[in-house]
Design a protein around this motif. Structure first.
Motif, PDB file in Angstrom:
ATOM      1  N   CYS A  39       0.799  -1.233   0.000  1.00 38.99           N
ATOM      2  CA  CYS A  39       0.000   0.000   0.000  1.00 38.99           C
ATOM      3  C   CYS A  39       0.824   1.273   0.000  1.00 38.99           C
ATOM      4  O   CYS A  39       0.293   2.343  -0.276  1.00 38.99           O
ATOM      5  CB  CYS A  39      -0.946  -0.005   1.192  1.00 38.99           C
ATOM      6  N   GLY A  41      -0.470   4.911   0.709  1.00 39.38           N
ATOM      7  CA  GLY A  41      -1.918   4.872   0.553  1.00 39.38           C
ATOM      8  C   GLY A  41      -2.521   5.504  -0.675  1.00 39.38           C
ATOM      9  O   GLY A  41      -3.679   5.947  -0.628  1.00 39.38           O
ATOM     10  N   LEU A  44      -5.700   3.433  -1.590  1.00 34.62           N
ATOM     11  CA  LEU A  44      -6.664   3.454  -0.500  1.00 34.62           C
ATOM     12  C   LEU A  44      -7.245   4.845  -0.299  1.00 34.62           C
ATOM     13  O   LEU A  44      -8.431   4.998  -0.005  1.00 34.62           O
ATOM     14  CB  LEU A  44      -6.009   2.954   0.789  1.00 34.62           C
ATOM     15  N   GLY A  63      -4.574  -2.540   4.206  1.00 40.57           N
ATOM     16  CA  GLY A  63      -3.304  -2.392   3.506  1.00 40.57           C
ATOM     17  C   GLY A  63      -2.176  -3.108   4.233  1.00 40.57           C
ATOM     18  O   GLY A  63      -2.204  -3.253   5.458  1.00 40.57           O
ATOM     19  N   CYS A  71       0.391   6.071   5.807  1.00 36.29           N
ATOM     20  CA  CYS A  71      -0.887   5.676   5.219  1.00 36.29           C
ATOM     21  C   CYS A  71      -2.015   5.843   6.232  1.00 36.29           C
ATOM     22  O   CYS A  71      -3.071   6.409   5.917  1.00 36.29           O
ATOM     23  CB  CYS A  71      -0.810   4.227   4.744  1.00 36.29           C
ATOM     24  N   ILE A  80      -4.207  -1.328   8.653  1.00 39.20           N
ATOM     25  CA  ILE A  80      -2.983  -1.037   7.899  1.00 39.20           C
ATOM     26  C   ILE A  80      -1.830  -1.664   8.660  1.00 39.20           C
ATOM     27  O   ILE A  80      -1.456  -1.206   9.734  1.00 39.20           O
ATOM     28  CB  ILE A  80      -2.759   0.478   7.722  1.00 39.20           C
TER      29      ILE A  80
END
Length: 237
Positions: free
Chosen positions: A47, A50, A53, A88, A99, A135
């Motif tokens: 990820c 991010g 996301l 993630g 993130c 995450i």
């Protein structure tokens, strides 16, 4: 716009190159309907900080705002659901932290804009807690946690499923995913789950695991909690 490369050293050490915004939007458009469904779950196995996301959360929150902006409590509830649907994994701790913070700030900005004086600090704590569970710093190939040197530990990655069960009661169910990518070669969805044709037979990412004598590809079920969504952070232990 997020830079695609943080440093040449990180590229050399980890092959880290972030997907550009234009490509992120184009790829999300390929599954546009799902990105705009509030409870549709997404997992990004590398990820970074991010990019994917954040784009998906932006789309989900736009839907929540359109539907519930006149009803602050409903907006709050469904915005929490939107956050809880995103997962993630990244092998670098600083990326995971960035993130989480990025997604939180996106959510909080919209939350304050819609709910104004009705914002809840407990709700904010819950969102931060959910992101800390969703995450994860780990190796998406081995599905194990990693140490400060990005080496696999003996601790498996554990994800939590979040689902509203009645009213404002949010259920958290924890699962390991060491077996997620094992199994046959049948078609699988974004989460590695087997696809089936009939709707009533479809499997979700977090179907309850079968008893121990019947191992399943969903991962080992660990524990379950049910509480008001503003208090999920109290289950941190």
């Amino acid at each position: 716009m997020t830079k695609q490369v943080k440093s040449k050293q990180r590229v050399a050490d980890h092959g880290e190159v972030f997907t550009a915004e234009r490509e992120v939007k184009s790829m999300c458009d390929l599954v546009k309907t799902e990105t705009e469904r509030i409870d549709s779950r997404f997992l990004e196995p590398a990820c970074g900080d991010g990019n994917f996301l954040a784009e998906i959360l932006s789309r989900k929150l736009a839907v929540v705002k359109k539907k519930y902006k006149k009803f602050p409590m409903d907006y709050e509830k469904y915005s929490v659901l939107a956050v809880s649907s995103l997962y993630g994994v990244d092998i670098l701790q600083d990326n995971c932290e960035a993130c989480r913070e990025r997604l939180y700030r996106m959510w909080d900005k919209e939350y304050k804009a819609v709910c104004k004086k009705e914002v809840s600090e407990d709700c904010r704590r819950s969102v931060r807690f959910i992101l800390s569970r969703n995450i994860v710093c780990g190796n998406a190939l081995s599905l194990m946690r990693v140490d400060e040197n990005q080496q696999d530990t003996e601790e498996p990655i554990v994800f939590s499923e979040w689902a509203f069960v009645t009213g404002y009661q949010l259920q958290r169910s924890d699962y390991t995913f060491a077996r997620l990518m094992q199994g046959d070669d049948e078609a699988r969805d974004l989460f590695g789950k087997k696809k089936r044709k009939k709707r009533e037979e479809q499997m979700t990412l977090f179907d309850d695991a079968e008893p121990a004598e019947k191992p399943s590809d969903e991962g080992e079920f660990l524990k379950k909690y049910v509480t008001h969504y503003r208090r999920v952070w109290k289950n941190e232990q």
